[in-house]
Design a protein around this motif. Structure first.
Motif, PDB file in Angstrom:
ATOM      1  N   LEU A 116       0.817  -1.209   0.000  1.00 23.65           N
ATOM      2  CA  LEU A 116       0.000   0.000   0.000  1.00 23.65           C
ATOM      3  C   LEU A 116       0.854   1.263   0.000  1.00 23.65           C
ATOM      4  N   LEU A 117       1.981   1.179   0.571  1.00 21.19           N
ATOM      5  CA  LEU A 117       2.864   2.359   0.612  1.00 21.19           C
ATOM      6  C   LEU A 117       3.400   2.715  -0.788  1.00 21.19           C
ATOM      7  N   HIS A 118       3.511   1.705  -1.634  1.00 24.42           N
ATOM      8  CA  HIS A 118       4.114   1.958  -2.945  1.00 24.42           C
ATOM      9  C   HIS A 118       3.104   1.889  -4.094  1.00 24.42           C
ATOM     10  N   GLU A 119       1.858   1.493  -3.763  1.00 23.11           N
ATOM     11  CA  GLU A 119       0.887   1.335  -4.855  1.00 23.11           C
ATOM     12  C   GLU A 119      -0.006   2.582  -4.960  1.00 23.11           C
ATOM     13  N   SER A 120      -0.166   3.092  -6.248  1.00 26.94           N
ATOM     14  CA  SER A 120      -0.998   4.300  -6.472  1.00 26.94           C
ATOM     15  C   SER A 120      -2.279   3.974  -7.264  1.00 26.94           C
ATOM     16  N   ASP A 121      -2.328   2.782  -7.849  1.00 29.76           N
ATOM     17  CA  ASP A 121      -3.499   2.398  -8.624  1.00 29.76           C
ATOM     18  C   ASP A 121      -4.637   2.142  -7.654  1.00 29.76           C
ATOM     19  N   PRO A 122      -5.783   2.909  -7.919  1.00 27.59           N
ATOM     20  CA  PRO A 122      -6.912   2.799  -6.969  1.00 27.59           C
ATOM     21  C   PRO A 122      -7.502   1.420  -6.945  1.00 27.59           C
ATOM     22  N   VAL A 123      -7.603   0.788  -8.064  1.00 28.70           N
ATOM     23  CA  VAL A 123      -8.230  -0.550  -8.112  1.00 28.70           C
ATOM     24  C   VAL A 123      -7.414  -1.539  -7.299  1.00 28.70           C
ATOM     25  N   ILE A 124      -6.123  -1.481  -7.512  1.00 29.78           N
ATOM     26  CA  ILE A 124      -5.222  -2.421  -6.781  1.00 29.78           C
ATOM     27  C   ILE A 124      -5.233  -2.111  -5.289  1.00 29.78           C
ATOM     28  N   ARG A 125      -5.224  -0.812  -5.010  1.00 29.30           N
ATOM     29  CA  ARG A 125      -5.219  -0.430  -3.587  1.00 29.30           C
ATOM     30  C   ARG A 125      -6.509  -0.921  -2.918  1.00 29.30           C
ATOM     31  N   HIS A 126      -7.641  -0.816  -3.635  1.00 33.22           N
ATOM     32  CA  HIS A 126      -8.912  -1.255  -3.069  1.00 33.22           C
ATOM     33  C   HIS A 126      -8.864  -2.769  -2.765  1.00 33.22           C
ATOM     34  N   ARG A 127      -8.303  -3.520  -3.739  1.00 34.62           N
ATOM     35  CA  ARG A 127      -8.202  -4.970  -3.515  1.00 34.62           C
ATOM     36  C   ARG A 127      -7.285  -5.279  -2.343  1.00 34.62           C
ATOM     37  N   LEU A 128      -6.170  -4.532  -2.241  1.00 39.22           N
ATOM     38  CA  LEU A 128      -5.224  -4.738  -1.113  1.00 39.22           C
ATOM     39  C   LEU A 128      -5.912  -4.445   0.216  1.00 39.22           C
ATOM     40  N   LEU A 129      -6.733  -3.401   0.243  1.00 41.05           N
ATOM     41  CA  LEU A 129      -7.412  -3.042   1.509  1.00 41.05           C
ATOM     42  C   LEU A 129      -8.416  -4.128   1.889  1.00 41.05           C
ATOM     43  N   LEU A 130      -9.084  -4.684   0.872  1.00 45.23           N
ATOM     44  CA  LEU A 130     -10.006  -5.771   1.177  1.00 45.23           C
ATOM     45  C   LEU A 130      -9.250  -6.980   1.760  1.00 45.23           C
ATOM     46  N   ASP A 131      -8.105  -7.264   1.155  1.00 46.23           N
ATOM     47  CA  ASP A 131      -7.276  -8.395   1.669  1.00 46.23           C
ATOM     48  C   ASP A 131      -6.811  -8.124   3.103  1.00 46.23           C
ATOM     49  N   ARG A 132      -6.448  -6.817   3.289  1.00 46.81           N
ATOM     50  CA  ARG A 132      -5.931  -6.482   4.645  1.00 46.81           C
ATOM     51  C   ARG A 132      -7.031  -6.675   5.687  1.00 46.81           C
ATOM     52  N   ASN A 133      -8.238  -6.274   5.400  1.00 48.55           N
ATOM     53  CA  ASN A 133      -9.349  -6.441   6.339  1.00 48.55           C
ATOM     54  C   ASN A 133      -9.606  -7.939   6.621  1.00 48.55           C
ATOM     55  N   TYR A 134      -9.488  -8.720   5.580  1.00 48.58           N
ATOM     56  CA  TYR A 134      -9.696 -10.162   5.751  1.00 48.58           C
ATOM     57  C   TYR A 134      -8.669 -10.760   6.717  1.00 48.58           C
TER      58      TYR A 134
END
Length: 434
Positions: free
Chosen positions: A303-321
């Motif tokens: 997340l610190l290095h990713e700027s693509d919103p779609v990818i960031r959204h997927r990463l945040l979903l994974d993080r919550n899981y």
């Protein structure tokens, strides 16, 4: 008064010890010092006490030589010594006086008696025969004197034939008796024989008394020994039974104790296995939780290095899981640790129970072993006592020694007539010409 004392002192220094010794006996006529000393030895010095015995010796030994040489004084001192049981002190005095006064039967008898008392039996027998020859040669000898002499000699012969028969030469004794009775006369022979037999009878009575006392004591000892033997035998039987029961009880206690230990050990092993299994599960759960947190850390880094919103959204979903998964695993791990603490508590109780079971068994076994050791020690002592009781008991040495000493004492059979001879000498001194 002072001049008189000074005069006495000067005279004492001039005339020496004789004058001082004379003063000690008071005013006596010339030639009366011997009589005064003899009477003093037979009166003040006669009391049976250490003081009187010592004082009599001092009076005699401090007297001037010419007074000590007087026959009456020497005979009085000899009687004093015999009276005080100083027989060996009296013997040389009497032996010196006897040849000087051959017709003095008292001195002759004293010489014979002292020789017998100090176990010089051959001398005593020879002196008796000399006295017999002298009596035979004395024409005016009274029958009473002769009877008294044979009376005394009969008692001494009885002493030699009784208590000291094993120490007197039998041949010499028989020869002497034959010589003494040859031509002695019926009355003298009767007095001699009666007294000889009386002494032997007295000795045999003492020996019979000793034997009776020994036999009685032996009977008492045997009875006591039998009672002791029965008691000790009964005690051994009781101890054997106690030992047998204790050994049987020991086996039972060991069996029951070992079963209890085995049960405690099985419980301890089971809880230990459960504890080990629980620890393995906790370790596995901890590793899973660590893996989840590692995944979360990796997502955070992305997340610190990713700027693509779609990818960031997927990463945040994974993080919550993964966060939800971490909470679940932490809750599970907490539950596992609570269970582990309960098992650990059970493990401590099981370990303590196991240790108590071992200590309990050891304590009961030690108690039984001590009882066994005590019983075996008591049994060994009892068996030693039984072996000692199986031998013949011994009569007290004190009892035998006391009676034997009495049986060997000449004074027990023929006490020297010091009081009679003392009075004879006092009468002679009283009737002596002044």
């Amino acid at each position: 008064m002072n001049k008189e004392r000074l005069h006495i002192a000067i005279v004492a220094l001039w005339f020496g010890p004789l004058w001082c010794w004379t003063l000690a006996f008071g005013q006596v006529a010339a030639g009366g010092l011997e009589t005064a000393l003899a009477k003093r030895l037979l009166n003040e010095g006669w009391e049976r006490s250490p003081r009187a015995r010592t004082e009599a010796q001092a009076w005699f030994e401090s007297a001037p030589a010419d007074i000590r040489a007087n026959s009456g004084v020497r005979w009085a001192y000899a009687l004093n010594r015999i009276h005080h049981r100083k027989f060996r002190d009296a013997k040389p005095l009497v032996e010196e006086l006897a040849p000087q006064h051959p017709s003095n039967w008292d001195i002759r008898y004293a010489q014979i008696w002292l020789a017998t008392f100090v176990d010089e039996f051959e001398q005593s027998l020879a002196l008796m025969q000399q006295l017999k020859k002298q009596m035979d040669a004395t024409g005016d000898l009274g029958q009473d004197q002769k009877t008294e002499a044979y009376f005394r000699m009969g008692r001494l012969i009885g002493y030699m034939q009784g208590p000291f028969a094993n120490r007197v030469n039998r041949q010499s004794l028989e020869t002497s008796v034959t010589a003494l009775l040859d031509g002695a006369g019926e009355q003298a022979i009767r007095a001699f024989t009666q007294q000889r037999v009386a002494v032997i009878d007295q000795y045999e009575t003492l020996m019979a008394t000793r034997d009776q006392k020994q036999e009685k004591e032996m009977e008492t000892l045997v009875r006591k020994q039998q009672v002791d033997l029965e008691q000790q035998t009964s005690l051994v039987d009781q101890l054997k039974q106690q030992s047998t029961e204790a050994r049987s009880n020991r086996e039972k206690v060991v069996g029951e104790g070992q079963a209890e230990i085995d049960g405690a050990k099985a419980e301890l092993d089971s809880i230990s296995a459960e504890w080990n299994r629980q620890q393995s599960i906790i370790i596995s759960a901890r590793l899973d939780l660590d893996g989840v947190w590692l995944s979360i850390a990796q997502i955070d880094d992305a997340l610190l290095h990713e700027s693509d919103p779609v990818i960031r959204h997927r990463l945040l979903l994974d993080r919550n899981y993964f966060l939800l998964l971490a909470r679940e695993k932490e809750s599970y791990l907490y539950s596992l640790r609570a269970d582990a603490n309960a098992i650990y508590s059970q493990l401590g109780s099981a370990s303590a129970n196991y240790d108590r079971s071992i200590a309990k068994l050891r304590g009961r076994v030690n108690e039984i072993d001590q009882m066994l050791s005590s019983a075996e020690s008591s049994m060994a002592r009892a068996n030693r006592r039984i072996r000692g009781l199986q031998s013949e008991p011994k009569v007290s040495n004190t009892l035998v020694a006391t009676i034997d000493a009495t049986a060997e004492a000449l004074t027990n059979y023929d006490p020297f007539p010091t009081d009679v001879l003392k009075q004879r000498l006092l009468d002679a001194l009283q009737n002596a010409p002044k």
